[in-house]
Design a protein around this motif. Structure first.
Motif, PDB file in Angstrom:
ATOM      1  N   TRP A  87      -9.540 -12.246 -42.818  1.00 13.40           N
ATOM      2  CA  TRP A  87     -10.948 -12.630 -42.667  1.00 13.40           C
ATOM      3  C   TRP A  87     -11.073 -13.851 -41.765  1.00 13.40           C
ATOM      4  O   TRP A  87     -12.002 -13.936 -40.966  1.00 13.40           O
ATOM      5  CB  TRP A  87     -11.555 -12.892 -44.032  1.00 13.40           C
ATOM      6  N   ASN A  88     -10.127 -14.787 -41.836  1.00 14.69           N
ATOM      7  CA  ASN A  88     -10.157 -15.950 -40.954  1.00 14.69           C
ATOM      8  C   ASN A  88      -9.938 -15.557 -39.498  1.00 14.69           C
ATOM      9  O   ASN A  88     -10.565 -16.117 -38.590  1.00 14.69           O
ATOM     10  CB  ASN A  88      -9.092 -16.976 -41.379  1.00 14.69           C
ATOM     11  N   TRP A  89      -9.054 -14.564 -39.255  1.00 14.52           N
ATOM     12  CA  TRP A  89      -8.862 -14.075 -37.892  1.00 14.52           C
ATOM     13  C   TRP A  89     -10.136 -13.417 -37.359  1.00 14.52           C
ATOM     14  O   TRP A  89     -10.495 -13.593 -36.187  1.00 14.52           O
ATOM     15  CB  TRP A  89      -7.698 -13.088 -37.845  1.00 14.52           C
ATOM     16  N   ILE A  90     -10.812 -12.674 -38.215  1.00 11.69           N
ATOM     17  CA  ILE A  90     -12.089 -12.055 -37.820  1.00 11.69           C
ATOM     18  C   ILE A  90     -13.117 -13.136 -37.483  1.00 11.69           C
ATOM     19  O   ILE A  90     -13.856 -13.031 -36.484  1.00 11.69           O
ATOM     20  CB  ILE A  90     -12.626 -11.146 -38.942  1.00 11.69           C
ATOM     21  N   GLN A  91     -13.158 -14.178 -38.292  1.00  8.77           N
ATOM     22  CA  GLN A  91     -14.097 -15.274 -38.041  1.00  8.77           C
ATOM     23  C   GLN A  91     -13.783 -15.984 -36.728  1.00  8.77           C
ATOM     24  O   GLN A  91     -14.697 -16.350 -35.978  1.00  8.77           O
ATOM     25  CB  GLN A  91     -14.062 -16.273 -39.201  1.00  8.77           C
ATOM     26  N   MET A  92     -12.504 -16.157 -36.425  1.00  5.98           N
ATOM     27  CA  MET A  92     -12.120 -16.781 -35.155  1.00  5.98           C
ATOM     28  C   MET A  92     -12.577 -15.937 -33.975  1.00  5.98           C
ATOM     29  O   MET A  92     -13.067 -16.464 -32.963  1.00  5.98           O
ATOM     30  CB  MET A  92     -10.606 -16.993 -35.120  1.00  5.98           C
ATOM     31  N   LEU A  93     -12.438 -14.621 -34.099  1.00  4.90           N
ATOM     32  CA  LEU A  93     -12.891 -13.719 -33.037  1.00  4.90           C
ATOM     33  C   LEU A  93     -14.398 -13.829 -32.848  1.00  4.90           C
ATOM     34  O   LEU A  93     -14.898 -13.890 -31.716  1.00  4.90           O
ATOM     35  CB  LEU A  93     -12.498 -12.284 -33.379  1.00  4.90           C
ATOM     36  N   LEU A  94     -15.133 -13.881 -33.949  1.00 10.34           N
ATOM     37  CA  LEU A  94     -16.590 -13.998 -33.873  1.00 10.34           C
ATOM     38  C   LEU A  94     -17.014 -15.333 -33.268  1.00 10.34           C
ATOM     39  O   LEU A  94     -18.014 -15.404 -32.542  1.00 10.34           O
ATOM     40  CB  LEU A  94     -17.192 -13.829 -35.266  1.00 10.34           C
ATOM     41  N   ASP A 101     -21.193 -15.713 -25.656  1.00  6.25           N
ATOM     42  CA  ASP A 101     -22.580 -15.253 -25.531  1.00  6.25           C
ATOM     43  C   ASP A 101     -23.507 -16.405 -25.149  1.00  6.25           C
ATOM     44  O   ASP A 101     -24.384 -16.245 -24.287  1.00  6.25           O
ATOM     45  CB  ASP A 101     -23.035 -14.631 -26.851  1.00  6.25           C
ATOM     46  N   ILE A 102     -23.315 -17.550 -25.778  1.00  7.33           N
ATOM     47  CA  ILE A 102     -24.157 -18.704 -25.467  1.00  7.33           C
ATOM     48  C   ILE A 102     -23.988 -19.110 -24.005  1.00  7.33           C
ATOM     49  O   ILE A 102     -24.974 -19.353 -23.294  1.00  7.33           O
ATOM     50  CB  ILE A 102     -23.808 -19.886 -26.391  1.00  7.33           C
ATOM     51  N   ILE A 103     -22.752 -19.173 -23.548  1.00  3.36           N
ATOM     52  CA  ILE A 103     -22.484 -19.623 -22.180  1.00  3.36           C
ATOM     53  C   ILE A 103     -22.984 -18.614 -21.146  1.00  3.36           C
ATOM     54  O   ILE A 103     -23.668 -18.973 -20.181  1.00  3.36           O
ATOM     55  CB  ILE A 103     -20.980 -19.874 -21.986  1.00  3.36           C
ATOM     56  N   ILE A 104     -22.661 -17.333 -21.355  1.00  3.92           N
ATOM     57  CA  ILE A 104     -22.953 -16.315 -20.342  1.00  3.92           C
ATOM     58  C   ILE A 104     -24.418 -15.877 -20.344  1.00  3.92           C
ATOM     59  O   ILE A 104     -25.044 -15.753 -19.279  1.00  3.92           O
ATOM     60  CB  ILE A 104     -22.041 -15.088 -20.549  1.00  3.92           C
ATOM     61  N   PHE A 105     -24.962 -15.631 -21.536  1.00  5.95           N
ATOM     62  CA  PHE A 105     -26.293 -15.035 -21.615  1.00  5.95           C
ATOM     63  C   PHE A 105     -27.416 -16.028 -21.935  1.00  5.95           C
ATOM     64  O   PHE A 105     -28.583 -15.711 -21.710  1.00  5.95           O
ATOM     65  CB  PHE A 105     -26.306 -13.917 -22.658  1.00  5.95           C
ATOM     66  N   ARG A 106     -27.087 -17.200 -22.464  1.00 12.27           N
ATOM     67  CA  ARG A 106     -28.126 -18.172 -22.817  1.00 12.27           C
ATOM     68  C   ARG A 106     -28.199 -19.318 -21.820  1.00 12.27           C
ATOM     69  O   ARG A 106     -29.277 -19.690 -21.379  1.00 12.27           O
ATOM     70  CB  ARG A 106     -27.887 -18.736 -24.228  1.00 12.27           C
ATOM     71  N   PHE A 107     -27.018 -19.874 -21.460  1.00  8.95           N
ATOM     72  CA  PHE A 107     -27.016 -21.045 -20.593  1.00  8.95           C
ATOM     73  C   PHE A 107     -26.993 -20.688 -19.108  1.00  8.95           C
ATOM     74  O   PHE A 107     -27.710 -21.288 -18.313  1.00  8.95           O
ATOM     75  CB  PHE A 107     -25.825 -21.940 -20.922  1.00  8.95           C
ATOM     76  N   SER A 108     -26.170 -19.723 -18.723  1.00  6.56           N
ATOM     77  CA  SER A 108     -26.020 -19.388 -17.300  1.00  6.56           C
ATOM     78  C   SER A 108     -27.334 -19.038 -16.605  1.00  6.56           C
ATOM     79  O   SER A 108     -27.585 -19.494 -15.484  1.00  6.56           O
ATOM     80  CB  SER A 108     -25.024 -18.239 -17.125  1.00  6.56           C
ATOM     81  N   PRO A 109     -28.218 -18.220 -17.220  1.00  9.76           N
ATOM     82  CA  PRO A 109     -29.460 -17.885 -16.522  1.00  9.76           C
ATOM     83  C   PRO A 109     -30.346 -19.090 -16.222  1.00  9.76           C
ATOM     84  O   PRO A 109     -31.118 -19.077 -15.255  1.00  9.76           O
ATOM     85  CB  PRO A 109     -30.169 -16.937 -17.513  1.00  9.76           C
ATOM     86  N   GLY A 110     -30.237 -20.140 -17.021  1.00 11.48           N
ATOM     87  CA  GLY A 110     -31.094 -21.311 -16.801  1.00 11.48           C
ATOM     88  C   GLY A 110     -30.405 -22.449 -16.076  1.00 11.48           C
ATOM     89  O   GLY A 110     -31.037 -23.464 -15.780  1.00 11.48           O
ATOM     90  N   ILE A 164     -31.114 -19.648 -32.206  1.00  9.77           N
ATOM     91  CA  ILE A 164     -31.421 -18.598 -31.230  1.00  9.77           C
ATOM     92  C   ILE A 164     -32.883 -18.618 -30.790  1.00  9.77           C
ATOM     93  O   ILE A 164     -33.208 -18.191 -29.673  1.00  9.77           O
ATOM     94  CB  ILE A 164     -31.057 -17.203 -31.807  1.00  9.77           C
ATOM     95  N   ILE A 165     -33.784 -19.119 -31.638  1.00 11.05           N
ATOM     96  CA  ILE A 165     -35.202 -19.177 -31.272  1.00 11.05           C
ATOM     97  C   ILE A 165     -35.385 -19.989 -29.999  1.00 11.05           C
ATOM     98  O   ILE A 165     -36.121 -19.597 -29.092  1.00 11.05           O
ATOM     99  CB  ILE A 165     -36.032 -19.797 -32.414  1.00 11.05           C
ATOM    100  N   ALA A 166     -34.703 -21.124 -29.936  1.00 13.44           N
ATOM    101  CA  ALA A 166     -34.801 -21.961 -28.741  1.00 13.44           C
ATOM    102  C   ALA A 166     -33.963 -21.384 -27.596  1.00 13.44           C
ATOM    103  O   ALA A 166     -34.386 -21.399 -26.436  1.00 13.44           O
ATOM    104  CB  ALA A 166     -34.341 -23.376 -29.060  1.00 13.44           C
ATOM    105  N   LEU A 167     -32.788 -20.860 -27.908  1.00  5.57           N
ATOM    106  CA  LEU A 167     -31.893 -20.362 -26.863  1.00  5.57           C
ATOM    107  C   LEU A 167     -32.489 -19.194 -26.090  1.00  5.57           C
ATOM    108  O   LEU A 167     -32.202 -18.996 -24.911  1.00  5.57           O
ATOM    109  CB  LEU A 167     -30.559 -19.936 -27.479  1.00  5.57           C
ATOM    110  N   MET A 168     -33.320 -18.391 -26.751  1.00  7.30           N
ATOM    111  CA  MET A 168     -33.894 -17.217 -26.103  1.00  7.30           C
ATOM    112  C   MET A 168     -35.156 -17.535 -25.312  1.00  7.30           C
ATOM    113  O   MET A 168     -35.679 -16.682 -24.598  1.00  7.30           O
ATOM    114  CB  MET A 168     -34.206 -16.140 -27.155  1.00  7.30           C
ATOM    115  N   GLY A 169     -35.651 -18.764 -25.436  1.00  5.06           N
ATOM    116  CA  GLY A 169     -36.869 -19.142 -24.724  1.00  5.06           C
ATOM    117  C   GLY A 169     -36.630 -19.283 -23.228  1.00  5.06           C
ATOM    118  O   GLY A 169     -35.531 -19.579 -22.780  1.00  5.06           O
ATOM    119  N   ARG A 170     -37.678 -19.095 -22.477  1.00  3.61           N
ATOM    120  CA  ARG A 170     -37.569 -19.225 -21.030  1.00  3.61           C
ATOM    121  C   ARG A 170     -38.725 -20.057 -20.449  1.00  3.61           C
ATOM    122  O   ARG A 170     -38.976 -20.021 -19.255  1.00  3.61           O
ATOM    123  CB  ARG A 170     -37.560 -17.834 -20.360  1.00  3.61           C
ATOM    124  N   GLN A 171     -39.431 -20.833 -21.287  1.00  4.38           N
ATOM    125  CA  GLN A 171     -40.502 -21.677 -20.789  1.00  4.38           C
ATOM    126  C   GLN A 171     -39.929 -22.822 -19.967  1.00  4.38           C
ATOM    127  O   GLN A 171     -38.748 -23.143 -20.028  1.00  4.38           O
ATOM    128  CB  GLN A 171     -41.333 -22.238 -21.948  1.00  4.38           C
TER     129      GLN A 171
END
Length: 226
Positions: A87-94, A101-110, A164-171
């Motif tokens: 379970w710890n290995w699964i958590q590390m993968l997640l 996801d944060i870097i590629i899809f949330r931060f990079s576009p902005g 995620i509420i703030a991360l998904m914003g684009r204002q």
């Protein structure tokens, strides 16, 4: 946990969320507050400050909901994989997937300039640094090395889901709220994961005291009847 200790636990989490958000807002949104002070508009300044406290309360409530959801998820994960190590290995993968996801899809576009990347890297350092520090503190408190991964998972993955509420914003001014909402979430989640055992232990003590009082009352009634 008893209702009384749950109330204390939630109350302190609320205060931490409101207080941290209020302080963070004065730093991050100083350009918003400064004109009120310069113009002597104290009422407007206080109204805006109180609004930030209530925003922190809202983040605290979200963090508390996320925490109790994580406790359920953690137990389900251990039961499904039948091994804490797996379970710890699964958590590390997640953890890796969520950070990617944060870097590629949330931060990079902005991120259009170097300054934007510096800002986003700073937020990631805050998130990951707080997670590691909280995990090390948890290990020190419990003397159980295996809780390190679970604590870091909670502090990164669950906090990111709440964020995620703030991360998904684009204002246009969304970066202000991306930064602002992170700090109360991190603070409240660190408080919850570190202090839950204390309130659980106190609840056990309270239950024992209650049981002793009940036995004493029954003994008094039995003696009176005799």
């Amino acid at each position: 946990m008893t209702i009384r200790n749950w109330f204390k636990f939630s109350f302190w989490a609320l205060l931490i969320g409101g207080g941290v958000n209020a302080i963070a807002s004065l730093i991050i949104r100083w350009s918003f507050f400064q004109p009120y002070l310069l113009n002597g508009e104290i009422g407007e300044f206080l109204a805006a400050f109180v609004w930030m406290i209530f925003l922190g309360f809202t983040m605290s409530v979200m963090a508390q909901a996320g925490f109790f959801a994580y406790l359920t998820l953690h137990q389900v994960g251990v039961n499904i994989f039948r091994s804490l190590t797996l379970w710890n290995w699964i958590q590390m993968l997640l953890i890796i997937i969520v950070l990617a996801d944060i870097i590629i899809f949330r931060f990079s576009p902005g991120a259009e300039t170097i300054a934007d990347w510096v800002f986003y890297v700073f937020l990631l350092v805050v998130l990951v640094g707080a997670a590691v520090a909280t995990g090390l503190k948890k290990v020190k408190m419990t003397q159980k090395p295996h809780v390190l991964i679970s604590t870091i998972f909670f502090m990164i993955v669950v906090t990111s889901l709440e964020w995620i509420i703030a991360l998904m914003g684009r204002q246009d001014n969304i970066d202000v709220y991306v930064a602002l909402l992170l700090f109360p979430l991190v603070a409240v989640n660190a408080f919850q994961i570190l202090m839950l055992p204390k309130y659980n232990a106190q609840s056990e003590v309270d239950r024992k005291k209650l049981e002793e009082r009940r036995k004493a009352r029954k003994e008094v009634v039995r003696t009176a009847k005799a």
